[in-house]
Scaffold this active site. Structure first.
Site, short mmCIF file in Angstrom:
data_model
loop_
_atom_site.label_atom_id
_atom_site.label_comp_id
_atom_site.label_asym_id
_atom_site.label_seq_id
_atom_site.Cartn_x
_atom_site.Cartn_y
_atom_site.Cartn_z
N LYS A 114 26.98 -22.15 127.70
CA LYS A 114 28.15 -21.30 127.96
C LYS A 114 29.44 -22.12 127.95
O LYS A 114 30.45 -21.69 127.40
CB LYS A 114 27.99 -20.58 129.30
CG LYS A 114 26.94 -19.50 129.28
CD LYS A 114 26.74 -18.90 130.66
CE LYS A 114 25.70 -17.80 130.65
NZ LYS A 114 25.54 -17.16 131.96
N SER A 158 28.26 -21.80 134.55
CA SER A 158 27.12 -21.69 135.45
C SER A 158 26.19 -20.59 134.97
O SER A 158 26.61 -19.67 134.27
CB SER A 158 27.63 -21.39 136.86
OG SER A 158 26.58 -21.39 137.79
N ASP A 159 24.93 -20.67 135.37
CA ASP A 159 23.97 -19.62 135.10
C ASP A 159 22.98 -19.59 136.26
O ASP A 159 22.68 -20.63 136.85
CB ASP A 159 23.23 -19.84 133.79
CG ASP A 159 22.53 -18.58 133.34
OD1 ASP A 159 23.21 -17.68 132.82
OD2 ASP A 159 21.31 -18.49 133.55
N THR A 160 22.49 -18.40 136.57
CA THR A 160 21.57 -18.23 137.69
C THR A 160 20.37 -17.40 137.27
O THR A 160 20.52 -16.40 136.56
CB THR A 160 22.28 -17.53 138.87
OG1 THR A 160 23.39 -18.34 139.27
CG2 THR A 160 21.35 -17.35 140.06
#
Length: 187
Positions: free
Chosen positions: A51, A68-70
């Site tokens: 990203k 960020s990624d979750t």
């Protein structure tokens, strides 16, 4: 220094505003598929880097880009955002009465380098009734959340406890972000 948050998430925007008053939000569409066999803990770091790289390709190297990624992980299986209400109900049933992990990957792109890592929080759910699941889905909150719930929203009522940092469960590990920004700006 120009600071970019490569996320549309209002939760991440709110958390980042605790560190910086002035930052921009710029996002680019990215492929969120992971290679087969990648554990969700590693997958979130891959997606966070991806990203940030997409935004870097658009604006260049001089800004500090935070991405960020979750993902929610139950027994080694990633629970992403639900495709529809039935999928959300399936995920919530699977989490009912169990502990699971929330993994948040963070990446910082700055001056041609990338620094990334993952933080995890174990979250414990109490048993949830079918009526509670239906009411929660009717609120629409679970429809754009990894694992079909928001720790900081209405979904927090299902949580009996957690081990780790709350903000990791929300979607941006502030501790990890601070470490990565220090690494990026020291060099």
């Amino acid at each position: 220094m120009r600071i970019i948050l490569a996320s549309k998430s209002p939760r991440r925007r709110e958390l980042l505003s605790e560190l910086y008053r002035d930052f921009e939000i710029i996002t680019e569409e990215t492929d969120e598929t992971l290679p087969v066999g990648v554990h969700p803990r590693e997958g979130v770091a891959i997606l966070a880097v991806r990203k940030g790289a997409a935004v870097k390709a658009k604006i260049g190297d001089e800004a500090l880009i935070i991405s960020s990624d979750t993902l929610v992980e139950l027994d080694g299986v990633a629970l992403g955002k639900p495709q529809d209400e039935a999928d959300a109900a399936r995920m919530l049933r699977s989490l009912s009465g169990k502990a699971h992990n929330v993994h948040t990957g963070v990446a910082v792109h700055y001056r041609g380098k990338v620094y990334s890592g993952t933080d995890s929080t174990a979250v414990h759910f109490r048993p949830i009734t079918e009526e509670e699941i239906a009411e929660y889905i009717a609120s629409r909150e679970p429809m754009d959340k990894a694992g079909s719930y928001a720790i900081q929203g209405i979904g927090g009522k299902f949580i009996t406890g957690f081990e780790g940092d709350y903000d990791t469960g929300v979607g941006l590990s502030m501790r990890l972000l601070g470490e990565l920004i220090c690494l990026a700006t020291e060099e």
